[in-house]
Design a protein around this motif. Structure first.
Motif, PDB file in Angstrom:
ATOM      1  N   LYS A   3       0.862  -1.182   0.000  1.00  0.00           N
ATOM      2  CA  LYS A   3       0.000   0.000   0.000  1.00  0.00           C
ATOM      3  C   LYS A   3       0.898   1.232   0.000  1.00  0.00           C
ATOM      4  CE  LYS A   3      -3.730  -2.535   0.679  1.00  0.00           C
ATOM      5  NZ  LYS A   3      -4.928  -2.598  -0.091  1.00  0.00           N
ATOM      6  N   GLU A   4       0.812   2.038  -1.047  1.00  0.00           N
ATOM      7  CA  GLU A   4       1.656   3.222  -1.178  1.00  0.00           C
ATOM      8  C   GLU A   4       0.912   4.523  -0.943  1.00  0.00           C
ATOM      9  OE1 GLU A   4       4.950   2.196  -4.408  1.00  0.00           O
ATOM     10  OE2 GLU A   4       2.923   2.191  -5.240  1.00  0.00           O
ATOM     11  N   ALA A  21      -8.706   0.397  -5.113  1.00  0.00           N
ATOM     12  CA  ALA A  21      -7.381   0.274  -5.739  1.00  0.00           C
ATOM     13  C   ALA A  21      -6.446  -0.496  -4.805  1.00  0.00           C
ATOM     14  CB  ALA A  21      -6.812   1.657  -6.049  1.00  0.00           C
ATOM     15  N   PRO A  22      -5.706  -1.457  -5.324  1.00  0.00           N
ATOM     16  CA  PRO A  22      -4.897  -2.321  -4.462  1.00  0.00           C
ATOM     17  C   PRO A  22      -3.744  -1.603  -3.750  1.00  0.00           C
ATOM     18  CG  PRO A  22      -4.439  -2.759  -6.767  1.00  0.00           C
ATOM     19  CD  PRO A  22      -5.611  -1.827  -6.733  1.00  0.00           C
ATOM     20  N   TYR A  23      -3.350  -0.432  -4.211  1.00  0.00           N
ATOM     21  CA  TYR A  23      -2.257   0.319  -3.594  1.00  0.00           C
ATOM     22  C   TYR A  23      -2.755   1.343  -2.580  1.00  0.00           C
ATOM     23  CZ  TYR A  23      -3.868   3.084  -7.529  1.00  0.00           C
ATOM     24  OH  TYR A  23      -4.666   3.720  -8.435  1.00  0.00           O
ATOM     25  N   LEU A  24      -4.094   1.424  -2.365  1.00  0.00           N
ATOM     26  CA  LEU A  24      -4.716   2.399  -1.474  1.00  0.00           C
ATOM     27  C   LEU A  24      -5.068   1.774  -0.132  1.00  0.00           C
ATOM     28  CD1 LEU A  24      -6.134   5.173  -0.906  1.00  0.00           C
ATOM     29  CD2 LEU A  24      -8.167   4.193  -2.036  1.00  0.00           C
ATOM     30  N   LEU A  25      -4.666   2.436   0.961  1.00  0.00           N
ATOM     31  CA  LEU A  25      -5.058   2.061   2.304  1.00  0.00           C
ATOM     32  C   LEU A  25      -5.926   3.188   2.854  1.00  0.00           C
ATOM     33  CD1 LEU A  25      -4.684   0.017   4.680  1.00  0.00           C
ATOM     34  CD2 LEU A  25      -2.850   1.526   5.479  1.00  0.00           C
ATOM     35  N   LEU A  64       2.028   8.810  -1.119  1.00  0.00           N
ATOM     36  CA  LEU A  64       0.960   9.797  -1.261  1.00  0.00           C
ATOM     37  C   LEU A  64       0.054   9.676  -0.051  1.00  0.00           C
ATOM     38  CD1 LEU A  64      -0.713  11.895  -2.913  1.00  0.00           C
ATOM     39  CD2 LEU A  64      -1.828   9.946  -4.020  1.00  0.00           C
ATOM     40  N   VAL A  65      -0.235  10.819   0.592  1.00  0.00           N
ATOM     41  CA  VAL A  65      -1.146  10.851   1.734  1.00  0.00           C
ATOM     42  C   VAL A  65      -2.246  11.864   1.421  1.00  0.00           C
ATOM     43  CG1 VAL A  65      -1.399  11.362   4.193  1.00  0.00           C
ATOM     44  CG2 VAL A  65       0.662  10.191   3.379  1.00  0.00           C
ATOM     45  N   ILE A  66      -3.488  11.459   1.661  1.00  0.00           N
ATOM     46  CA  ILE A  66      -4.634  12.331   1.459  1.00  0.00           C
ATOM     47  C   ILE A  66      -5.180  12.688   2.833  1.00  0.00           C
ATOM     48  CG2 ILE A  66      -6.965  12.547   0.497  1.00  0.00           C
ATOM     49  CD1 ILE A  66      -4.964   9.861  -0.966  1.00  0.00           C
ATOM     50  N   PHE A  67      -5.348  13.994   3.074  1.00  0.00           N
ATOM     51  CA  PHE A  67      -5.863  14.487   4.353  1.00  0.00           C
ATOM     52  C   PHE A  67      -7.071  15.372   4.068  1.00  0.00           C
ATOM     53  CE2 PHE A  67      -4.985  17.357   8.235  1.00  0.00           C
ATOM     54  CZ  PHE A  67      -5.716  16.545   9.083  1.00  0.00           C
ATOM     55  N   ASP A  68      -8.247  14.812   4.266  1.00  0.00           N
ATOM     56  CA  ASP A  68      -9.524  15.496   4.052  1.00  0.00           C
ATOM     57  C   ASP A  68     -10.320  15.405   5.353  1.00  0.00           C
ATOM     58  OD1 ASP A  68     -11.922  16.557   3.119  1.00  0.00           O
ATOM     59  OD2 ASP A  68     -12.436  14.805   1.912  1.00  0.00           O
TER      60      ASP A  68
END
Length: 156
Positions: A3-4, A21-25, A64-68
């Protein structure tokens, strides 16, 4: 698959084209099915369930980090907006600052952090002052929604 990409507060994964998506946690403090009226529901089904201010991931784990984070200060617990997005706590500045710091901690050097904010109840300029970094760039989408991109330099 490794997971990237990490979404630290995914909610109902509403802006994803491929939430599996398999790379998404995905992570969220909440988990469940929320009735938002009109026969509609929002499902909050994260891969992991943690407070984004205290995540169990090692330093520099994700590209990649998503902060919402939640962005509303005033909404009732039975409201559509609360069920869909959650609500900021009273001490929201410390909450956002700590969450951003934790998102930055798990971001690899050379990685990107995407920060989404709605300025409906808290001005964007006010929330940006709580963050430890300045965005590389950002753009406003629609009436109140902002997207910001932060880059963590690979240079030490």
């Amino acid at each position: 698959m490794i997971k990237e990409v990490l979404d630290v507060c995914c909610g109902g994964k509403l802006f994803y084209f491929d939430p599996a998506a398999p790379y998404l946690l995905t992570n969220d403090v909440r988990k469940g099915k929320y009735d938002i009226g009109g026969g509609r529901t929002v499902r909050v089904e994260p891969d992991t369930q943690h407070d984004f201010r205290h995540m169990p991931f090692p330093d520099e784990s994700f590209r990649l980090v998503i902060f919402d984070p939640p962005h509303l200060r005033w909404c009732g617990e039975k409201s559509f907006m609360y069920k869909k997005y959650g609500r900021l706590p009273t001490e929201w500045k410390d909450y956002i600052s700590a969450g951003f710091g934790e998102a930055w901690r798990v971001l690899k050097p050379g990685g990107t952090l995407i920060f989404k904010w709605s300025s409906y109840q808290v001005k964007t300029t006010t929330v940006l002052k709580t963050l430890s970094m300045k965005p590389l760039f950002g753009t406003k989408h629609g009436g109140h929604t902002w997207w910001f991109v932060f880059y963590k330099s690979g240079v030490r």
